[in-house]
Design a protein around this motif. Sequence first.
Motif, PDB file in Angstrom:
ATOM      1  N   ASN A  73       0.853  -1.184   0.000  1.00 27.85           N
ATOM      2  CA  ASN A  73       0.000   0.000   0.000  1.00 27.85           C
ATOM      3  C   ASN A  73       0.892   1.238   0.000  1.00 27.85           C
ATOM      4  N   VAL A  74       0.733   2.098  -0.990  1.00 24.11           N
ATOM      5  CA  VAL A  74       1.578   3.283  -1.134  1.00 24.11           C
ATOM      6  C   VAL A  74       0.755   4.533  -0.848  1.00 24.11           C
ATOM      7  N   THR A  75       1.246   5.360   0.068  1.00 26.42           N
ATOM      8  CA  THR A  75       0.643   6.656   0.366  1.00 26.42           C
ATOM      9  C   THR A  75       1.623   7.742  -0.059  1.00 26.42           C
ATOM     10  N   LEU A  76       1.126   8.769  -0.733  1.00 27.60           N
ATOM     11  CA  LEU A  76       1.969   9.850  -1.236  1.00 27.60           C
ATOM     12  C   LEU A  76       1.844  11.083  -0.360  1.00 27.60           C
ATOM     13  N   ALA A  77       2.983  11.726  -0.107  1.00 26.34           N
ATOM     14  CA  ALA A  77       2.998  12.948   0.700  1.00 26.34           C
ATOM     15  C   ALA A  77       4.012  13.919   0.106  1.00 26.34           C
ATOM     16  N   SER A  78       3.858  15.190   0.449  1.00 25.35           N
ATOM     17  CA  SER A  78       4.802  16.225   0.041  1.00 25.35           C
ATOM     18  C   SER A  78       4.704  17.365   1.046  1.00 25.35           C
ATOM     19  N   PRO A  79       5.715  18.228   1.141  1.00 25.58           N
ATOM     20  CA  PRO A  79       5.661  19.311   2.127  1.00 25.58           C
ATOM     21  C   PRO A  79       4.415  20.191   2.005  1.00 25.58           C
ATOM     22  N   ALA A  80       4.035  20.545   0.780  1.00 28.65           N
ATOM     23  CA  ALA A  80       2.899  21.448   0.584  1.00 28.65           C
ATOM     24  C   ALA A  80       1.586  20.707   0.405  1.00 28.65           C
ATOM     25  N   GLY A  81       1.634  19.390   0.186  1.00 33.32           N
ATOM     26  CA  GLY A  81       0.429  18.640  -0.139  1.00 33.32           C
ATOM     27  C   GLY A  81      -0.021  18.936  -1.556  1.00 33.32           C
ATOM     28  N   GLY A  82      -1.032  18.227  -2.008  1.00 37.80           N
ATOM     29  CA  GLY A  82      -1.541  18.447  -3.360  1.00 37.80           C
ATOM     30  C   GLY A  82      -0.582  17.938  -4.419  1.00 37.80           C
ATOM     31  N   GLN A  83      -0.614  18.557  -5.589  1.00 41.08           N
ATOM     32  CA  GLN A  83       0.189  18.130  -6.740  1.00 41.08           C
ATOM     33  C   GLN A  83       1.644  18.584  -6.598  1.00 41.08           C
ATOM     34  N   PRO A  84       2.579  17.653  -6.486  1.00 40.99           N
ATOM     35  CA  PRO A  84       3.986  18.051  -6.465  1.00 40.99           C
ATOM     36  C   PRO A  84       4.446  18.445  -7.864  1.00 40.99           C
ATOM     37  N   PRO A  85       5.444  19.312  -7.966  1.00 39.51           N
ATOM     38  CA  PRO A  85       5.923  19.735  -9.282  1.00 39.51           C
ATOM     39  C   PRO A  85       6.773  18.653  -9.949  1.00 39.51           C
ATOM     40  N   VAL A  86       6.481  18.403 -11.214  1.00 37.89           N
ATOM     41  CA  VAL A  86       7.264  17.456 -12.008  1.00 37.89           C
ATOM     42  C   VAL A  86       8.344  18.231 -12.761  1.00 37.89           C
ATOM     43  N   ASP A  87       9.573  17.766 -12.687  1.00 41.48           N
ATOM     44  CA  ASP A  87      10.637  18.384 -13.481  1.00 41.48           C
ATOM     45  C   ASP A  87      10.242  18.298 -14.958  1.00 41.48           C
ATOM     46  N   PRO A  88      10.125  19.423 -15.646  1.00 42.07           N
ATOM     47  CA  PRO A  88       9.683  19.383 -17.047  1.00 42.07           C
ATOM     48  C   PRO A  88      10.555  18.513 -17.936  1.00 42.07           C
ATOM     49  N   LYS A  89      11.849  18.449 -17.641  1.00 43.07           N
ATOM     50  CA  LYS A  89      12.749  17.653 -18.475  1.00 43.07           C
ATOM     51  C   LYS A  89      12.455  16.161 -18.352  1.00 43.07           C
ATOM     52  N   ASP A 139      -2.665   5.825 -16.317  1.00 40.73           N
ATOM     53  CA  ASP A 139      -3.213   5.351 -15.040  1.00 40.73           C
ATOM     54  C   ASP A 139      -3.927   6.503 -14.327  1.00 40.73           C
ATOM     55  N   THR A 140      -5.231   6.591 -14.490  1.00 41.02           N
ATOM     56  CA  THR A 140      -5.977   7.703 -13.906  1.00 41.02           C
ATOM     57  C   THR A 140      -5.958   7.660 -12.381  1.00 41.02           C
ATOM     58  N   THR A 141      -5.932   6.475 -11.803  1.00 44.96           N
ATOM     59  CA  THR A 141      -5.897   6.366 -10.339  1.00 44.96           C
ATOM     60  C   THR A 141      -4.593   6.912  -9.782  1.00 44.96           C
ATOM     61  N   ALA A 142      -3.481   6.536 -10.389  1.00 41.35           N
ATOM     62  CA  ALA A 142      -2.185   7.031  -9.935  1.00 41.35           C
ATOM     63  C   ALA A 142      -2.085   8.543 -10.110  1.00 41.35           C
ATOM     64  N   LYS A 143      -2.601   9.049 -11.214  1.00 38.87           N
ATOM     65  CA  LYS A 143      -2.576  10.498 -11.432  1.00 38.87           C
ATOM     66  C   LYS A 143      -3.381  11.239 -10.364  1.00 38.87           C
ATOM     67  N   GLN A 144      -4.504  10.672  -9.984  1.00 37.33           N
ATOM     68  CA  GLN A 144      -5.330  11.291  -8.959  1.00 37.33           C
ATOM     69  C   GLN A 144      -4.624  11.273  -7.605  1.00 37.33           C
ATOM     70  N   LEU A 150      -1.411  11.272  -7.127  1.00 33.35           N
ATOM     71  CA  LEU A 150      -0.317  12.231  -7.192  1.00 33.35           C
ATOM     72  C   LEU A 150      -0.823  13.665  -7.075  1.00 33.35           C
ATOM     73  N   ALA A 151      -1.979  13.927  -7.612  1.00 35.48           N
ATOM     74  CA  ALA A 151      -2.545  15.281  -7.554  1.00 35.48           C
ATOM     75  C   ALA A 151      -3.044  15.638  -6.165  1.00 35.48           C
ATOM     76  N   ASN A 152      -3.158  14.643  -5.295  1.00 36.74           N
ATOM     77  CA  ASN A 152      -3.738  14.883  -3.964  1.00 36.74           C
ATOM     78  C   ASN A 152      -2.850  14.311  -2.860  1.00 36.74           C
TER      79      ASN A 152
END
Length: 226
Positions: free
Chosen positions: A40-56, A73-78, A80-82
Motif C-alpha cells: 500500500n503506497v501513500t503519497l505525501a509532500s511538504p505542501a500537499g496536493g500536486q507536487p511539481p514534475v521536473d519538465p525535463k 493510469d488515472t488512479t495514480a494520477k489522482q 499524485l494530484a492529492n
Amino acid sequence: MDVLMVLTSHDELGDTGEKTGFWLEEFASPYYVLRDAGVNVTLASPAGGQPPVDPKSANTDAQTDATRRFHGDTTAKQELANTMQLDDVQANQYDAVFYPGGHGPLWDLYQHPGSLELIEYMHAEGKPVAAVCHAPAVLLKAQSPTGQPLVKGLKVTGFSNSEEEAVGLSDVVPYLLESALQDQGGLYSKGDDWAAFVITDGHLITGQNPASSEATAQALVELLKS
C-alpha cells in the motif's frame, strides 16, 4: 505493508529561472514496483496536493515503461494530484519510507523539519528508509539517536559529482550531493555514471541515479519481506 512515498514541493532550479521538481521516472518506477508487490503506497509532500514534475523528465527521451504506464493510469494520477501534507503524516502508520529524486529535494526536503523527524523516527525504529538519485539529500541533516549525523559510518550513494557536472548544474545546485554525504561522514561509493547502482546498509537503501530507481524499490521490497 504500508510505504510512505515523499515527494518534493520545490519547483525553482536555483536562480536560473527554470523549473525543477521530482523526476517522473524516479516516482513512477518505484511506485509500480511497490504496488505490484502488494504494498500500500501513500503519497505525501511538504505542501500537499500536486507536487511539481521536473519538465525535463516529461521529455520523450526520458520516458520508460513505468512512466508510460503512469500516463495511462488515472488512479495514480489522482493520487499524485492529492498528496498528503507531510506535517499531517503519522510515522507509526508506515513500515517504510521512500524518497524519489529530482533536483527539488536539494532545496526543501533536506531541511524540512517534518521530513527529518520522519526519517529519524523510522531509522530509530529499524524501519527501512530508501532514497534515490538526489533524494539522499534528505539524510544530510538527519541525526542518529546519539546525535551524530545519521549517515556517519554508513554506506551510501546518490547522484554523483560527475553526473551533476555532465548535466551542467554543478554551479546551480546549492551543494554537490556526493561531497555533502561525505562531509557528514557517509561512506559514499558509486557505480558508472548513469548505470544502476544501489547500496543497502542495514535498513538504509540509497540509489545513485534515475536508472537506479527500480532496483532501489526492489531492494526495499526485499527488505520488507525479510
